[in-house]
Write an enzyme that holds these catalytic residues in place. Structure first.
Site, short mmCIF file in Angstrom:
data_model
loop_
_atom_site.label_atom_id
_atom_site.label_comp_id
_atom_site.label_asym_id
_atom_site.label_seq_id
_atom_site.Cartn_x
_atom_site.Cartn_y
_atom_site.Cartn_z
N VAL A 11 -8.06 -32.68 28.64
CA VAL A 11 -8.02 -32.69 30.04
C VAL A 11 -9.01 -33.74 30.46
CG1 VAL A 11 -8.62 -31.23 31.96
CG2 VAL A 11 -7.01 -30.40 30.45
N LYS A 35 -17.79 -37.88 19.44
CA LYS A 35 -16.53 -38.00 20.21
C LYS A 35 -16.96 -39.10 21.29
CE LYS A 35 -14.62 -33.94 21.61
NZ LYS A 35 -14.41 -32.74 22.60
N PHE A 151 -2.19 -29.91 35.66
CA PHE A 151 -0.87 -29.54 35.28
C PHE A 151 0.00 -30.40 34.21
CE2 PHE A 151 -1.51 -27.62 39.57
CZ PHE A 151 -0.85 -26.38 39.06
N LEU A 249 14.36 -23.74 29.47
CA LEU A 249 15.46 -22.65 29.09
C LEU A 249 15.88 -22.82 27.65
CD1 LEU A 249 17.85 -22.68 32.00
CD2 LEU A 249 15.85 -21.47 31.60
N GLY A 256 4.08 -22.36 21.86
CA GLY A 256 2.69 -22.44 21.26
C GLY A 256 1.67 -23.52 22.34
N CYS A 259 -2.11 -23.73 25.91
CA CYS A 259 -2.10 -23.32 27.26
C CYS A 259 -1.13 -21.97 27.40
CB CYS A 259 -1.48 -24.29 28.15
SG CYS A 259 -2.50 -25.90 27.94
C1 UGA Z 1 1.71 -26.70 29.59
C2 UGA Z 1 2.32 -26.74 31.05
O1 UGA Z 1 3.64 -27.34 30.69
C3 UGA Z 1 1.44 -28.23 31.89
O2 UGA Z 1 2.00 -28.08 33.12
C4 UGA Z 1 0.12 -27.39 31.86
O3 UGA Z 1 -0.76 -28.19 32.42
C5 UGA Z 1 -0.51 -27.12 30.49
O4 UGA Z 1 0.49 -26.17 29.75
C6 UGA Z 1 -1.98 -26.73 30.71
O5 UGA Z 1 -1.98 -25.59 31.07
O6 UGA Z 1 -2.74 -27.53 30.41
P1 UGA Z 1 1.89 -27.85 27.14
O7 UGA Z 1 1.10 -26.90 26.62
O8 UGA Z 1 1.25 -29.34 27.12
O9 UGA Z 1 2.03 -27.95 28.96
O10 UGA Z 1 3.41 -27.90 26.71
P2 UGA Z 1 4.95 -27.50 27.38
O11 UGA Z 1 5.41 -28.87 27.35
O12 UGA Z 1 4.79 -26.76 28.52
O13 UGA Z 1 5.39 -26.45 25.98
C7 UGA Z 1 4.78 -25.63 25.70
C8 UGA Z 1 5.50 -24.72 24.78
O14 UGA Z 1 6.61 -24.25 25.07
C9 UGA Z 1 5.81 -25.61 23.39
O15 UGA Z 1 5.55 -24.99 22.33
C10 UGA Z 1 7.35 -25.97 23.56
O16 UGA Z 1 7.88 -26.15 22.29
C11 UGA Z 1 7.72 -24.59 24.25
N1 UGA Z 1 9.06 -24.81 24.76
C12 UGA Z 1 9.13 -25.37 26.04
C13 UGA Z 1 10.17 -24.13 24.57
O17 UGA Z 1 9.98 -23.46 23.40
N2 UGA Z 1 11.30 -24.12 25.33
C14 UGA Z 1 11.37 -25.11 26.35
O18 UGA Z 1 12.63 -24.78 26.98
C15 UGA Z 1 10.39 -25.60 26.81
#
Ligand code: UGA
Length: 429
Positions: A11, A35, A151, A249, A256, A259
Site C-alpha cells: 500500500v 527495501k 481499496f 460470484l 485468500g 486482506c
Molecule cells: C481486496 C479488495 O478487493 C480490495 O478492494 C482491497 O483494497 C484489498 O483487498 C485490501 O483490503 O487491501 P485483494 O486482496 O488484492 O483485494 O484481492 P481480491 O481481488 O479482492 O481477491 C481476494 C480473494 O478472493 C482471492 O483469493 C480471489 O481468488 C478470491 N475471489 C475473488 C474468489 O474466490 N471469487 C471471486 O469471485 C473473487
C-alpha cells in the site's frame, strides 16, 4: 506539497508512486534498509504489473525519493501512515506498528501536521492514533488525523490507483477533509466525506461483504454439485440483476490474500469485544476454511490412496497477477496432500514455493509441461491466464492419468471432457 509516506510495503509504495504522479513531492520512509535501497534503484519489492515503470519515472522526474531517516517527519506537513496491520492470534488487529509511527510523529512534531491513515485499521483507530500522537508531544502543536482507507486490488494496483470506484475520507474537521480531498483532485470518482470511524467501517464492511459474496457462492456450489447444476451459470444468471452484480460470484477453493481473511477476522473480533453477534461473518469464515477441504474430498474420492501419487499443482499465489502467498488456498491444498504422502510437482508463473515448504516430496518446475509430465492428477489452484488459455490438448499426452481438479472453475469443462480428461470443478460442469 511535501508528503511523507511511512511504510513502503504494497500500500505504501503504491500510494507514494500515485501521489508523486499526481504532482506532489513524495518521500517514502521505511526502516528496512534493503527495501529502501531497492526502491531507490527503481526496483519494486513485490510483483505488481505496470507499477515498476511508474516508480522509475517518478524517481527520474525527481518527485519521489526514499529514505530510512526517521527524522523525515519534521520536514513534511502531510504524513501518510501505510504500515502493516497484521492479525493477532485471536483475530484482532495488531496496531503496534501504527502506534510506533504515531508516537514518533508526536515526538518529532515541531509544526502542524496532517496525518492520513491509509493502513487498514479497525473502527476507532483514528481516535487512538490522535491520543498516541498527543501523549508524545513535547509541546502542544495542532494536528489532524484523517482516515483515508485504501481499496486497491493486488495485481490491479495501477488501474485501481488512478480509477478508484470511490474515495473515502473520514475527518473530524471539514478543513482537514478538504485538504485530503484536494490531493486527489485530478481523480474523477465519487467522494464520501464522513467521520473517521465511519470511514474505517466502510473499508471493513466492503471487504467483509465481498468475502461474504464468495463464501455464499462457495456454499451454493456444494449444493449445485448435488443437484447437477453449474454454479457458474447460476452466477451468470444472477449477475445480470444489477442489484446483485456479476463480480465476486466466482466459486472455487476460497479467498485468500492479506486482506479478506485478516479483515473479516478483525471485524469478528471487534464484534466479540462489543458483545455483538456477527453470525453471517462467522459462517463466511467457516465456509472459506472448509472450501479447499471440499476439493480435497473430491481428489481423494477419485484417486483413492494418495501415497506415492504424483500430483501437479498449477498456481501458488492467492490470485493471479501477484506473487503474494499470504493465506493462499494452494498452500493449504499442498500441506494436506503432503500429509497424505503425495508427491507434488508445482508451478507458478511468478510466486515461489516458501522455504518452509521445501521438502524432497515437493518440487517446483519452470514450465507447465515439466510440471504435468507423469502426473496422476492436476489441481488448478490459481487462475493464471497461462493455465486458463493453455494447450490442454497436447498437455493431455504428458499426464499419466487425466484427472483435472479445477479449484477456480475457470477451465472449459465440456472441452476438457471431450479431450479425454476426467474433469472436476467446484459446482462446475
Ligand atoms: C481486496 C479488495 O478487493 C480490495 O478492494 C482491497 O483494497 C484489498 O483487498 C485490501 O483490503 O487491501 P485483494 O486482496 O488484492 O483485494 O484481492 P481480491 O481481488 O479482492 O481477491 C481476494 C480473494 O478472493 C482471492 O483469493 C480471489 O481468488 C478470491 N475471489 C475473488 C474468489 O474466490 N471469487 C471471486 O469471485 C473473487
Amino acid at each position: 506539497m511535501n508528503i511523507l509516506v511511512i511504510g513502503t510495503g504494497y500500500v505504501g509504495a503504491t500510494t507514494a508512486i500515485l501521489l508523486a504522479k499526481l504532482g506532489a513531492n513524495v518521500t517514502g520512509l521505511d526502516l528496512d534498509e534493503g527495501k529502501i535501497k531497492q526502491l531507490q534503484d527503481g526496483i519494486l519489492t513485490f510483483y505488481e504489473p505496470g507499477l515498476e515503470p511508474l516508480l522509475q519515472e517518478q524517481l527520474q522526474e525527481g518527485h519521489l525519493t526514499f529514505t530510512t531517516n526517521a527524522m523525515a517527519v519534521e520536514q513534511h506537513e502531510i504524513i501518510f501512515i501505510c504500515v502493516g496491520t497484521p492479525s493477532r492470534y485471536d483475530g484482532s488487529t495488531d496496531l503496534s506498528a501504527v502506534r510506533k509511527v504515531a508516537e514518533r510523529i508526536g515526538q518529532q512534531m515541531s509544526s502542524p501536521k496532517l496525518v492520513v491513515i491509509k493502513s487498514t485499521v479497525p473502527p476507532g483507530t483514528q481516535k487512538r492514533v490522535k491520543r498516541w500522537i498527543q501523549e508524545k508531544q513535547t509541546k502542544p502543536i495542532s494536528f489532524d488525523v484523517v482516515s483515508n482507507p485504501e481499496f486497491l486490488r493486488e495485481g490491479n494496483a495501477v488501474y485501481d490507483a488512478f480509477h478508484p470506484d470511490r474515495i473515502i475520507i473520514g475527518s473530524d474537521t471539514e478543513a482537514a477533509g478538504k485538504q485530503v480531498h484536494a490531493l486527489f483532485n485530478a481523480i474523477d470518482c465519487p467522494v464520501v466525506l464522513t467521520n473517521p470511524q465511519t470511514a474505517e467501517m466502510i473499508k471493513y464492511a466492503s471487504n467483509a461483504f465481498l468475502a461474504a459474496k464468495i463464501s455464499y457462492m462457495n456454499e451454493l456450489a456444494r449444493l449445485c454439485d448435488e443437484i447437477e447444476v453449474s454454479v457458474t451459470t447460476v452466477a451468470e444468471g444472477m449477475g445480470y440483476d444489477p442489484r446483485i452484480g456479476r463480480s465476486f460470484l466466482q466459486a472455487g477453493i476460497g479467498y485468500g490474500g492479506s486482506c479478506f481473511p485478516k479483515d473479516v477476522r478483525s471485524l469478528l473480533s471487534l464484534g466479540a469485544e462489543l458483545d455483538t453477534e456477527l453470525g453471517i461473518l462467522k459462517r463466511v469464515v467457516e465456509v472459506n476454511h472448509s472450501q479447499y477441504r471440499y476439493l480435497m474430498k473430491k481428489v481423494k474420492r477419485k484417486l483413492g490412496l494418495l501415497r506415492g501419487k504424483r500430483i501437479a499443482i498449477l498456481g501458488l499465489s492467492f490470485k493471479p497477477e501477484t506473487d503474494d502467498l499470504r493465506e493462499a488456498p494452494a498452500l493449504a491444498v499442498i500441506s494436506e496432500l503432503m500429509e497424505h504422502g503425495a508427491l507434488l510437482k508445482v508451478h507458478d508463473p511468478v510466486a515461489k514455493l516458501p522455504r518452509e515448504m521445501q521438502f524432497p516430496s515437493i518440487k517446483s518446475f519452470p514450465t507447465i509441461e515439466e510440471t504435468l509430465l507423469g502426473a496422476h492428477a492436476v489441481i488448478l489452484c490459481t487462475e493464471w491466464k497461462a493455465y486458463v488459455e493453455g494447450d490442454w490438448e497436447s498437455w493431455r499426452r504428458l499426464l499419466t492419468e487425466p484427472y483435472v481438479f479445477d479449484g477456480r472453475n475457470v477451465l472449459n469443462a465440456s472441452r476438457l471432457k471431450s479431450l479425454g480428461y476426467h474433469y472436476e470443478g467446484i459446482g462446475a460442469r
